[in-house]
Design a protein around this motif. Sequence first.
Motif, PDB file in Angstrom:
ATOM      1  N   SER A  14       1.047  -1.034   0.058  1.00  0.00           N
ATOM      2  CA  SER A  14       0.128  -0.067   0.120  1.00  0.00           C
ATOM      3  C   SER A  14       1.086   1.254   0.204  1.00  0.00           C
ATOM      4  CB  SER A  14      -0.744  -0.100   1.216  1.00  0.00           C
ATOM      5  OG  SER A  14      -1.709   1.367   1.462  1.00  0.00           O
ATOM      6  N   GLY A  15       1.158   1.916  -1.054  1.00  0.00           N
ATOM      7  CA  GLY A  15       2.051   2.762  -1.253  1.00  0.00           C
ATOM      8  C   GLY A  15       3.608   2.243  -1.109  1.00  0.00           C
ATOM      9  N   ALA A  16       4.172   2.874  -0.170  1.00  0.00           N
ATOM     10  CA  ALA A  16       5.538   2.265   0.268  1.00  0.00           C
ATOM     11  C   ALA A  16       5.541   1.289   1.202  1.00  0.00           C
ATOM     12  CB  ALA A  16       6.592   3.609   0.632  1.00  0.00           C
ATOM     13  N   ARG A  17       4.329   1.251   2.009  1.00  0.00           N
ATOM     14  CA  ARG A  17       4.359   0.055   3.145  1.00  0.00           C
ATOM     15  C   ARG A  17       3.978  -1.347   2.653  1.00  0.00           C
ATOM     16  NH1 ARG A  17      -0.180  -0.946   6.426  1.00  0.00           N
ATOM     17  NH2 ARG A  17      -1.376   0.366   5.333  1.00  0.00           N
ATOM     18  N   ARG A  18       4.829  -2.360   2.898  1.00  0.00           N
ATOM     19  CA  ARG A  18       4.693  -3.646   2.602  1.00  0.00           C
ATOM     20  C   ARG A  18       3.650  -4.182   3.524  1.00  0.00           C
ATOM     21  NH1 ARG A  18       5.366  -7.732   5.151  1.00  0.00           N
ATOM     22  NH2 ARG A  18       6.262  -9.823   4.850  1.00  0.00           N
ATOM     23  N   LEU A  19       2.504  -4.539   3.004  1.00  0.00           N
ATOM     24  CA  LEU A  19       1.286  -5.295   3.775  1.00  0.00           C
ATOM     25  C   LEU A  19       1.655  -6.743   4.203  1.00  0.00           C
ATOM     26  CD1 LEU A  19      -1.625  -3.896   1.630  1.00  0.00           C
ATOM     27  CD2 LEU A  19      -0.694  -3.081   3.748  1.00  0.00           C
ATOM     28  N   VAL A  20       1.661  -7.523   3.153  1.00  0.00           N
ATOM     29  CA  VAL A  20       1.906  -8.920   3.816  1.00  0.00           C
ATOM     30  C   VAL A  20       2.679  -9.815   2.322  1.00  0.00           C
ATOM     31  CG1 VAL A  20      -0.391  -9.609   2.474  1.00  0.00           C
ATOM     32  CG2 VAL A  20       0.665 -11.018   4.501  1.00  0.00           C
TER      33      VAL A  20
END
Length: 178
Positions: A14-20
Amino acid sequence: MSVNQDAETYTAFSGARRLVSGPLAIASAAAQAEAEAGATHLVILSDQTGRAVDPAATPQAPSPQEKPARGRPKLGVTAREVTLLPRHWDWLATQPGGASAALRRLVDAARRDNLGADQARQAQEALHRAMTVLAGDLPGYEEALRSLYSGDRERFDGLTAAWPIDIANYLHKLSGRG
């Protein structure tokens, strides 16, 4: 550079954030939950190819009106066109088992002999694709890409160190160092 070819895994961002990371169903569920929460910059990447995938896409079944495939489809054999020079056809005609058997033997030998180089090239291409999707607009992207292809790991690490941590960690994982 190495990528685990055994199990098909995906990573959702999500954007620059790793979710899973995990099977497509898990990555899709995480991305769907983020979308329902209002996130708009969602991407799911194949960890093996670096390609963005559409979790809603399903393989299309062949139309019942299509002609049957040439070759031996039940055995996984498909007929395709090969263009060779006359001298190549002449040589193939003298080989035991005919042209198809000789070509299969040649391809198998080339696959076996080039396995390491092919895997390294495929991993590098996967990393390139993932970099383009995740970091194509980040500072130092082009220089990092050059360092990837020149094999300068130290420079690559230095350039990606300023990127969002989840993106840098994911790219290092794809490069076999994370």
